[in-house]
Design a protein around this motif. Structure first.
Motif, PDB file in Angstrom:
ATOM      1  N   MET A 102       0.829  -1.201   0.000  1.00  0.00           N
ATOM      2  CA  MET A 102       0.000   0.000   0.000  1.00  0.00           C
ATOM      3  C   MET A 102       0.860   1.246   0.000  1.00  0.00           C
ATOM      4  N   ARG A 103       1.959   1.202   0.792  1.00  0.00           N
ATOM      5  CA  ARG A 103       2.811   2.391   0.865  1.00  0.00           C
ATOM      6  C   ARG A 103       3.492   2.669  -0.474  1.00  0.00           C
ATOM      7  N   SER A 104       3.823   1.592  -1.207  1.00  0.00           N
ATOM      8  CA  SER A 104       4.535   1.793  -2.463  1.00  0.00           C
ATOM      9  C   SER A 104       3.605   2.221  -3.586  1.00  0.00           C
ATOM     10  N   SER A 105       2.338   1.833  -3.516  1.00  0.00           N
ATOM     11  CA  SER A 105       1.424   2.142  -4.607  1.00  0.00           C
ATOM     12  C   SER A 105       0.437   3.243  -4.274  1.00  0.00           C
ATOM     13  N   GLY A 106       0.228   3.540  -3.011  1.00  0.00           N
ATOM     14  CA  GLY A 106      -0.780   4.521  -2.646  1.00  0.00           C
ATOM     15  C   GLY A 106      -0.274   5.945  -2.801  1.00  0.00           C
ATOM     16  N   LEU A 107      -1.160   6.845  -3.235  1.00  0.00           N
ATOM     17  CA  LEU A 107      -0.845   8.264  -3.338  1.00  0.00           C
ATOM     18  C   LEU A 107      -1.409   8.988  -2.135  1.00  0.00           C
ATOM     19  N   CYS A 133      -1.902  16.288   4.654  1.00  0.00           N
ATOM     20  CA  CYS A 133      -2.137  15.217   3.683  1.00  0.00           C
ATOM     21  C   CYS A 133      -1.285  13.994   4.003  1.00  0.00           C
ATOM     22  N   ARG A 134      -0.043  14.246   4.441  1.00  0.00           N
ATOM     23  CA  ARG A 134       0.836  13.132   4.819  1.00  0.00           C
ATOM     24  C   ARG A 134       0.272  12.385   6.021  1.00  0.00           C
ATOM     25  N   ARG A 149      -1.039   8.485   6.298  1.00  0.00           N
ATOM     26  CA  ARG A 149      -0.634   7.503   7.311  1.00  0.00           C
ATOM     27  C   ARG A 149      -1.838   6.934   8.042  1.00  0.00           C
ATOM     28  N   GLN A 150      -2.792   7.794   8.397  1.00  0.00           N
ATOM     29  CA  GLN A 150      -3.988   7.311   9.071  1.00  0.00           C
ATOM     30  C   GLN A 150      -4.800   6.396   8.156  1.00  0.00           C
ATOM     31  N   THR A 151      -4.850   6.743   6.870  1.00  0.00           N
ATOM     32  CA  THR A 151      -5.571   5.892   5.927  1.00  0.00           C
ATOM     33  C   THR A 151      -4.914   4.525   5.820  1.00  0.00           C
ATOM     34  N   LEU A 152      -3.571   4.513   5.772  1.00  0.00           N
ATOM     35  CA  LEU A 152      -2.852   3.235   5.716  1.00  0.00           C
ATOM     36  C   LEU A 152      -3.095   2.420   6.980  1.00  0.00           C
ATOM     37  N   GLN A 153      -3.077   3.102   8.146  1.00  0.00           N
ATOM     38  CA  GLN A 153      -3.324   2.392   9.394  1.00  0.00           C
ATOM     39  C   GLN A 153      -4.736   1.819   9.432  1.00  0.00           C
ATOM     40  N   ILE A 154      -5.704   2.610   8.958  1.00  0.00           N
ATOM     41  CA  ILE A 154      -7.093   2.124   8.947  1.00  0.00           C
ATOM     42  C   ILE A 154      -7.227   0.928   8.011  1.00  0.00           C
ATOM     43  N   ARG A 155      -6.596   1.014   6.846  1.00  0.00           N
ATOM     44  CA  ARG A 155      -6.664  -0.119   5.912  1.00  0.00           C
ATOM     45  C   ARG A 155      -5.981  -1.357   6.489  1.00  0.00           C
ATOM     46  N   GLU A 156      -4.860  -1.130   7.171  1.00  0.00           N
ATOM     47  CA  GLU A 156      -4.167  -2.267   7.783  1.00  0.00           C
ATOM     48  C   GLU A 156      -5.022  -2.899   8.873  1.00  0.00           C
ATOM     49  N   LEU A 157      -5.661  -2.041   9.700  1.00  0.00           N
ATOM     50  CA  LEU A 157      -6.548  -2.570  10.742  1.00  0.00           C
ATOM     51  C   LEU A 157      -7.729  -3.310  10.130  1.00  0.00           C
TER      52      LEU A 157
END
Length: 336
Positions: free
Chosen positions: A9-14, A178-179, A183-191
């Motif tokens: 997700m970190r490598s492909s997400g904008l 935005c940064r 990060r919060q979006t990535l954490q939510i997706r991971e959760l």
């Protein structure tokens, strides 16, 4: 769970909401440019008004000095030039040039010229005709570029400095938000991914639990069927050899209710003469961890008759607590 999920997700997400800092930057630069243009025009207008006031002050000064001169004849040009030079030496601003031409005769050579060499821009110069007695002069003032453009340029630079700095700070803050949002979006997706995996694990455990419960029920049913088909007595004793469980066959052989025997020493069901052999069998199975077999008579409910059985007993050992009880089976000899 796939541990590479967050990295992918970190490598492909904008970053989400990148249009916000871009919009802030564009709006800030647009507002700065508009304000810089307005302030530049305002500063130029003020500089022009100041220039007009300085020109009029020179006109008034020259007119006052010319009126105070005595004599009816026009003095010679050198003396007039010296006199004009003395008039403008202290009164002429440093960012302004002056030129005095006579209107009495047709000549292109000015009487006095200070910092006005070269071609004169007609859009910047101011001319005023001065007549006093025999004097008929044309006073021309020429502003330096710094007088008009300097104020406008300074105002433009100040506005761009302040507006650009504020726009950059606001854009940087929006970019930081935005940064953090990313990060919060990535954490939510991971959760959410972990929650999905946990739900799947719970579902699998529930399925396994159902399978194990079914297998346990089948095993219990099989054990009950085997006990019922064996025709003998199956029981469990505690470490003191008291009855904890005994199968329903006890009622068939001895006409004793199994529920009424719970907690009673098993040896009470044995004829008194055979109880010592039962105790030795208990001691042997505890010592050797083996299954001991012994033939002995069990007392019928009426207390007058007995049933000869082949008793098998085995001690139950726990690594922590040691002896925890016994398991036994009793088959009547008539059934062999």
């Amino acid at each position: 769970m796939d541990s590479s999920y967050p990295n992918s997700m970190r490598s492909s997400g904008l970053w989400p909401g990148l249009w916000v800092p871009l919009l802030i930057l564009i709006a800030g630069l647009t507002a700065t440019a508009t304000t810089a243009h307005l302030e530049s025009s305002r500063a130029r207008d003020l500089a022009e008004a100041h220039y007009h006031a300085q020109h009029q002050a020179l006109v008034n000064l020259l007119l006052a000095r010319a009126t105070s001169r005595t004599g009816s004849n026009v003095p010679a040009q050198p003396s007039t030039q010296d006199w004009l030079q003395s008039v403008f030496n202290d009164a002429l601003p440093p960012n302004m040039g002056v030129r005095v031409d006579t209107l009495a005769r047709h000549t292109k050579r000015p009487i006095l010229q200070i910092r006005s060499e070269g071609s004169i821009d007609p859009t910047l110069t101011l001319r005023t005709e001065i007549r006093s007695g025999d004097f008929s002069w044309m006073l021309t003032t020429v502003p330096a570029r710094s007088l008009l453009e300097g104020a406008a340029g300074q105002a433009t630079r100040n506005v761009w400095l302040a507006g650009g700095l504020l726009s950059a700070i606001a854009s940087a803050l929006a970019l930081l938000l935005c940064r953090r949002l990313q990060r919060q979006t990535l954490q939510i997706r991971e959760l959410e991914h972990r929650e999905t995996g946990a739900d799947q694990q719970i579902t699998n455990l529930q399925v396994e639990k159902t399978i194990l419960r079914q297998a346990l029920d089948d095993s219990e049913r099989r054990s009950r069927d085997l006990v019922a088909l064996s025709g003998g007595i199956i029981g469990e004793l505690d470490e003191a050899a008291c009855i904890g469980f005994v199968s329903p066959q006890l009622a068939e052989l001895l006409e004793r209710a199994p529920a009424d025997q719970a907690g009673l020493p098993f040896e009470q069901l044995i004829e008194a003469s055979a109880r010592e052999n039962f105790r030795r069998a208990l001691a042997a199975t505890r010592a050797e961890q083996s299954t001991e077999r012994i033939d002995l008579p069990l007392l019928h409910r009426n207390g007058e008759t007995t049933v000869d059985v082949a008793l098998r007993i085995r001690a139950l050992q726990d690594p922590v607590h040691g002896l925890i009880g016994y398991r036994l089976s009793a088959l009547p000899h008539t059934g062999l």
